[in-house]
Write a protein that holds these residues in place. Structure first.
Motif, PDB file in Angstrom:
ATOM      1  N   LEU A  61       0.813  -1.217   0.000  1.00 10.18           N
ATOM      2  CA  LEU A  61       0.000   0.000   0.000  1.00 10.18           C
ATOM      3  C   LEU A  61       0.846   1.266   0.000  1.00 10.18           C
ATOM      4  O   LEU A  61       0.406   2.313  -0.480  1.00 10.18           O
ATOM      5  N   LEU A  95      -1.668   6.995  -4.704  1.00 12.86           N
ATOM      6  CA  LEU A  95      -2.105   5.632  -4.400  1.00 12.86           C
ATOM      7  C   LEU A  95      -2.419   4.889  -5.686  1.00 12.86           C
ATOM      8  O   LEU A  95      -2.976   5.450  -6.635  1.00 12.86           O
ATOM      9  N   LEU A 146      -5.570  -1.305  -5.426  1.00  9.58           N
ATOM     10  CA  LEU A 146      -6.674  -1.304  -4.471  1.00  9.58           C
ATOM     11  C   LEU A 146      -7.889  -2.061  -5.012  1.00  9.58           C
ATOM     12  O   LEU A 146      -8.580  -2.750  -4.258  1.00  9.58           O
ATOM     13  N   VAL A 201      -7.677   5.103   1.491  1.00 12.74           N
ATOM     14  CA  VAL A 201      -7.721   3.658   1.265  1.00 12.74           C
ATOM     15  C   VAL A 201      -8.965   3.053   1.900  1.00 12.74           C
ATOM     16  O   VAL A 201      -9.658   2.222   1.300  1.00 12.74           O
TER      17      VAL A 201
END
Length: 282
Positions: free
Chosen positions: A68, A76, A81, A133
């Motif tokens: 992550l 990100l 994800l 997240v």
């Protein structure tokens, strides 16, 4: 936001490895749950995913990640994800965890859990990314303290203070790696028990135990040996503070016969029983 936490998860579990997964499936040893590495199962099919799905029918499964990069400054990875969320949904993961660290700089991925400076700026940065997240995954996650081999002169907070405030700001949970705390104390002089006592009990949802390598002038988080006696002693103190925290035995290198790992599991369970007044855990 939903917790997506299976609060019935308790007792001691083990990390899944390809060399022991068939024995776990066929023999059904007396463990309470298993942990799978996220990055080894982000595929559409194949033997690893098939085995994980079989394990999931016998035991609760948690997902533990390395990628992550919550402390990094690169955007990100939404594709990553998406795959994590799909895997968690597919196996009904009890929870997802990763690390308090940075692992990438630009397009360079270090493959190491690099420590953050413990400052207000780092807190703002990582709390914001954890929130992103968690919003994307639709669940709270657990964040683990890494073993540390260096510190920053401009850090203004202890590790425990940083973790506690991070959990409060991001409204996330914590994974306390007792072995990592012991290694950090040996390598840098940061008190492991001070870290444990700084963490809010309601935030610690899991504990990790593992072995280390002793090098010339430092300890290395190697996950290739039994839990050391000083770490067991520290674990007892942790269980007194974080009663009922599920505990994982990590053994990922030089993996022995499953019976050897199960001895570690039984010892962790005995400690939990004693501290929790002989409540049934297995």
């Amino acid at each position: 936001m939903s917790d997506y936490i299976h609060w019935s998860l308790k007792g001691a579990g083990i990390s899944l490895r390809s060399c022991n997964v068939d024995e776990i499936i066929n023999e059904r040893p007396n463990i309470r749950w298993c942990e799978a590495l996220v990055d080894a199962h982000l595929v559409e099919g194949g033997e690893a995913l098939h085995s994980l799905e079989r394990v999931r029918h016998q035991y609760p499964v948690t997902l533990h990640g390395l990628g992550l990069a919550l402390g990094s400054t690169a955007p990100l990875d939404t594709g990553y994800l998406v795959r994590i969320r799909a895997l968690a949904d597919r196996i009904d993961a009890s929870w997802i965890s990763d690390h308090i660290c940075f692992t990438s700089l630009g397009n360079c991925f270090s493959h190491e859990l690099l420590p953050l400076p413990y400052t207000e700026e780092s807190l703002d940065h990582i709390a914001s990314r954890i929130n992103q997240v968690q919003e994307f995954l639709g669940r709270r996650i657990l964040l683990e303290n890494p073993a540390r081999y260096m510190s920053y002169n401009h850090s203004t907070l202890s590790e425990g203070e940083f973790m506690a405030e991070m959990a409060r700001r991001a409204d996330c949970y914590l994974l306390l790696d007792v072995n990592n705390s012991y290694i950090t104390e040996h390598n840098l002089g940061a008190g492991a028990l001070d870290t444990i006592n700084s963490l809010p009990p309601e935030r610690v949802r899991e504990i990790h135990l593992a072995g280390f390598d002793s090098r010339a002038d430092y300890l290395l988080d190697s996950h290739n040996s039994p839990v050391s006696e000083p770490v067991w002693a520290l674990y007892e103190e942790a269980q007194k503070r974080f009663t009922c925290a599920p505990t994982l035995i990590e053994w990922e290198q030089d993996v022995p016969q499953l019976s050897v790992i199960l001895r570690e599991v039984r010892r962790a369970q005995r400690i939990m029983r004693r501290i929790q007044g002989n409540r049934r855990l297995i």
